[in-house]
Design an enzyme around this catalytic site. Structure first.
Site, mmCIF file in Angstrom:
data_model
loop_
_atom_site.group_PDB
_atom_site.id
_atom_site.type_symbol
_atom_site.label_atom_id
_atom_site.label_comp_id
_atom_site.label_asym_id
_atom_site.label_seq_id
_atom_site.Cartn_x
_atom_site.Cartn_y
_atom_site.Cartn_z
ATOM 1 N N SER A 32 -9.422 1.858 -3.090
ATOM 2 C CA SER A 32 -10.019 0.558 -2.747
ATOM 3 C C SER A 32 -9.267 -0.182 -1.638
ATOM 4 C CB SER A 32 -10.081 -0.312 -3.999
ATOM 5 O OG SER A 32 -8.773 -0.570 -4.491
ATOM 6 N N GLY A 33 -8.660 0.567 -0.707
ATOM 7 C CA GLY A 33 -8.066 -0.079 0.462
ATOM 8 C C GLY A 33 -9.110 -0.243 1.555
ATOM 9 N N GLU B 3 -4.859 6.710 5.173
ATOM 10 C CA GLU B 3 -3.545 7.366 5.125
ATOM 11 C C GLU B 3 -3.598 8.737 4.442
ATOM 12 O OE1 GLU B 3 -0.442 4.762 3.742
ATOM 13 O OE2 GLU B 3 1.085 6.323 3.907
ATOM 14 N N ALA C 85 -0.222 -4.727 4.068
ATOM 15 C CA ALA C 85 0.025 -4.521 5.507
ATOM 16 C C ALA C 85 0.240 -5.853 6.201
ATOM 17 C CB ALA C 85 -1.142 -3.765 6.128
ATOM 18 N N GLN C 86 1.367 -5.988 6.846
ATOM 19 C CA GLN C 86 1.704 -7.284 7.445
ATOM 20 C C GLN C 86 1.322 -7.351 8.925
ATOM 21 O OE1 GLN C 86 5.883 -7.874 6.798
ATOM 22 N NE2 GLN C 86 5.678 -8.005 4.586
ATOM 23 N N GLY C 87 1.770 -6.334 9.676
ATOM 24 C CA GLY C 87 1.724 -6.381 11.142
ATOM 25 C C GLY C 87 0.360 -6.703 11.689
ATOM 26 N N GLY C 88 -0.586 -5.761 11.589
ATOM 27 C CA GLY C 88 -1.920 -6.030 12.096
ATOM 28 C C GLY C 88 -2.635 -4.763 12.516
ATOM 29 N N HIS D 240 7.558 4.640 4.251
ATOM 30 C CA HIS D 240 6.525 3.655 4.578
ATOM 31 C C HIS D 240 5.145 4.264 4.787
ATOM 32 C CE1 HIS D 240 4.898 -0.017 6.219
ATOM 33 N NE2 HIS D 240 4.612 0.565 7.374
ATOM 34 N N ASP E 217 -2.201 10.720 -4.582
ATOM 35 C CA ASP E 217 -3.232 11.317 -5.452
ATOM 36 C C ASP E 217 -4.269 12.123 -4.662
ATOM 37 O OD1 ASP E 217 -1.884 9.892 -7.367
ATOM 38 O OD2 ASP E 217 -3.369 8.292 -7.512
ATOM 39 N N ARG F 203 3.633 8.015 13.712
ATOM 40 C CA ARG F 203 2.569 7.031 13.940
ATOM 41 C C ARG F 203 3.076 5.824 14.725
ATOM 42 N NH1 ARG F 203 0.944 2.244 11.054
ATOM 43 N NH2 ARG F 203 2.821 2.583 9.820
HETATM 44 C C1 SIN Z 1 4.852 -3.780 10.070
HETATM 45 O O1 SIN Z 1 4.317 -4.883 9.996
HETATM 46 O O2 SIN Z 1 5.970 -3.617 10.522
HETATM 47 C C2 SIN Z 1 4.104 -2.608 9.553
HETATM 48 C C3 SIN Z 1 2.967 -2.294 10.438
HETATM 49 C C4 SIN Z 1 2.653 -0.839 10.366
HETATM 50 O O3 SIN Z 1 3.222 -0.110 9.567
HETATM 51 O O4 SIN Z 1 1.845 -0.388 11.187
#
Ligand code: SIN
Length: 546
Positions: free
Chosen positions: A12-13, A380, A45-48, A356, A228, A391
């Site tokens: 469910s991502g 992923e 996920a933070q970055g974007g 990660h 999984d 990546r």
């Molecule tokens: C991050 O915000 O550093 C992670 C972003 C990512 O893994 O692409």
């Protein structure tokens, strides 16, 4: 038969949800998720999302950055497709209601929507479309809301997939061998609340179970990331590829009570520097791009610094920036660090690397098709050729969106030609003769052991000796798990243990196979990249065992 549906989605991502919303216009969808709907890597996920919107940026530059990061193993045609499709997929999210940060000043000047574009390691330009430092959460929230109110989508929480059902398995075992003609017709799924394995029959099945960070002791991933999809696909006979390329994020918060909280690369993108305990910035010694070098370089540099000094962590320093800017740009990171007593506006943040992202996965074509018919994979869990050996930051949500779109298109074409009429031939789950386990400790002991030796022997820096040690241990553990699996009733913990053991074994075998260093795979015995012998994917398929 418990469920019969057109599309079965496992996970469910962003990948599973974006796909669900598209195919639901054409058929019935059942989406199973092993915890609650929001428990996904996307949500963390933070970055974007990396995409070309900047005035000085271009598709060619994003393509080149992705290829450079992938260290010779990206599929260029895939990179081009994904990069060029990015802007349309992001506009689609905006149309669905996702809100990204806007550069107000630029927008006022031109009257056009203008994103506030962040910067991350390995990118030559600012191109990270983001929602403060909670991009994944913003996207997930909108997609979940839409999926929940869609009348053709059934969401089943606390349902963990045990195994895929394939034609060769469905028929009397042993009569048919797994071949490329094999096809998937659903999955066995444990209803965790009812403690019963249910049978799901589907015309098309999508694996979107995310990554496998929990194979390692330290990870930025949520608890659900136990590989999984990769393990199930491999057991079913699908090809998996490039599993030695595990990405370690350089900067997770180091605190005894913090469960691997990520400090986004975007913080370095805004000028933060990595320093040691004496306050000396060290990235200049390792790469001309310093703190914004590619992730593999930064993670290895930190690993070297920690081994040299014996310190527990290095530090990320952004204290030279205006505190109001820091709180506005990184509200989530600021609050989380503060809750552990670290005020990032005044003090450097203690950080360490942690597992990660899995760059390898179930091999797929440009439509997310695996080599088992009617089985698709997105996000992923997949190995599409985009990431190669490493990546590029923020290319993962982008990949999930692009492939959810191509996979949806192709599966809608395919499902119309599939009959579910043979659903009754599916052999129901058989747990006759099994009992409830009286030794749950076996599961937790093996789980801890795997995660620890994977961290110590198959981590950022590898050697032949360490890999051989890990290989010996996983062999013993696999035997125990098999014994346990066939004798006791399945539980969520046992299913996950079985999956992390398979993924760990695949990572070890892939890493032993590659006798060079490239991207995220670094072996001290072969410190150089060797294009003559190793400019190729590591491909594995299980021999059919019935
Ligand atoms: C991050 O915000 O550093 C992670 C972003 C990512 O893994 O692409």
């Amino acid at each position: 038969m418990d469920y019969k549906t057109d599309f079965l989605i496992i996970g469910s991502g962003i990948a599973g949800l974006a796909y669900a919303l598209k195919v639901a216009a054409f058929g019935d969808v059942v989406l199973v998720t092993k915890k609650e709907i929001m428990d996904s890597s996307t949500n963390k996920a933070q970055g974007g999302i990396a995409s070309v919107f900047g005035k000085l940026d271009s598709f060619d530059m994003h393509i080149q950055d992705t290829l450079d990061s992938g260290d010779g193993l990206c599929d260029k045609a895939v990179v081009e497709m994904v990069v060029k499709d990015g802007p349309d997929r992001i506009r689609e999210l905006i149309d669905l209601g996702v809100k990204f940060n806007i550069d107000e000043a630029a927008q006022q000047k031109t009257g056009e929507p203008d994103f506030d574009l962040g910067r991350e390691g390995g990118h030559s330009h600012n191109r990270i479309v983001h929602a403060q430092d909670m991009t994944g959460k913003e996207v997930e929230k909108v997609l979940v809301r839409l999926a929940e109110k869609h009348d053709r989508i059934t969401i089943l929480e606390n349902h963990i997939a045990v195994d895929l059902i394939t034609y060769s398995k469905r028929m009397k075992r042993g009569l048919v061998t797994t071949t490329h003609e094999d096809y998937c017709c659903g999955a066995y799924v444990l209803d965790i609340s009812e403690k019963r394995v249910k049978t799901f029959c589907s015309k098309i099945t999508l694996l979107a179970t995310g990554g496998a960070g929990k194979v390692y002791l330290y990870t930025s991933n949520p608890d659900i990331a136990t590989g999984d999809g990769i393990a199930m696909a491999y057991r079913a006979g699908a090809t998996v590829a490039n599993l030695e390329f595990v990405q370690f994020h350089p900067t997770c918060l180091y605190h005894p009570k913090a469960k691997s909280f990520l400090v986004s690369e975007a913080v370095r993108g805004e000028g933060a520097r990595l320093i040691d305990a004496d306050g000396t910035a060290f990235m200049g010694q390792y790469d001309s791009l310093k703190d914004l070098a590619c992730r593999d370089v930064v993670a290895r540099a930190i690993d070297t610094e920690l081994k040299k000094s014996g310190a527990d962590s290095v530090f990320l320093d952004i204290t030279h920036k205006d505190p109001d800017f820091i709180k506005e740009r990184f509200p989530n990171i600021y609050e989380e660090c503060l809750s552990y007593g670290v005020d990032m506006t005044r003090n450097p943040i203690p950080v360490v690397p942690a597992a990660h992202y899995m760059c390898g996965g179930v091999a797929s074509d440009v439509f997310g098709r695996t080599d088992i018919q009617r089985l698709y994979v997105v996000g992923e869990t997949a190995c599409t050729g985009l990431h190669g050996a490493n990546r590029l930051a923020s290319n993962s949500l982008l990949e999930a969106l692009v492939y959810a779109n191509t996979a949806a298109g192709k599966s809608v074409e395919e499902f119309r030609h599939v009959e579910n009429s043979n659903a009754n031939d599916i052999v129901p789950w058989d747990d006759v003769g099994t009992t409830d386990s009286d030794e749950v400790i076996t599961v937790s002991q093996n789980w801890d052991e795997i995660r620890r030796f994977m961290w110590n022997y198959v981590g950022i820096v590898r050697s032949d000796k360490r890999l051989a040690r890990a290989d010996r241990r996983i062999e013993i553990i696999q035997k125990e798990i098999k014994e346990y699996y066939w004798n006791f009733k399945v539980t969520a913990d046992l299913i996950e243990l079985r999956n992390i053991a398979i993924v760990a074994e695949l990572i070890i075998k892939s890493a032993m196979h590659r006798k060079e260093s490239r991207g995220l795979h670094y072996n001290i015995e072969y410190p150089e990249r060797n294009d003559r012998l190793w400019n190729k994917d590591t491909v594995m398929r299980r021999p059919f065992v019935g």
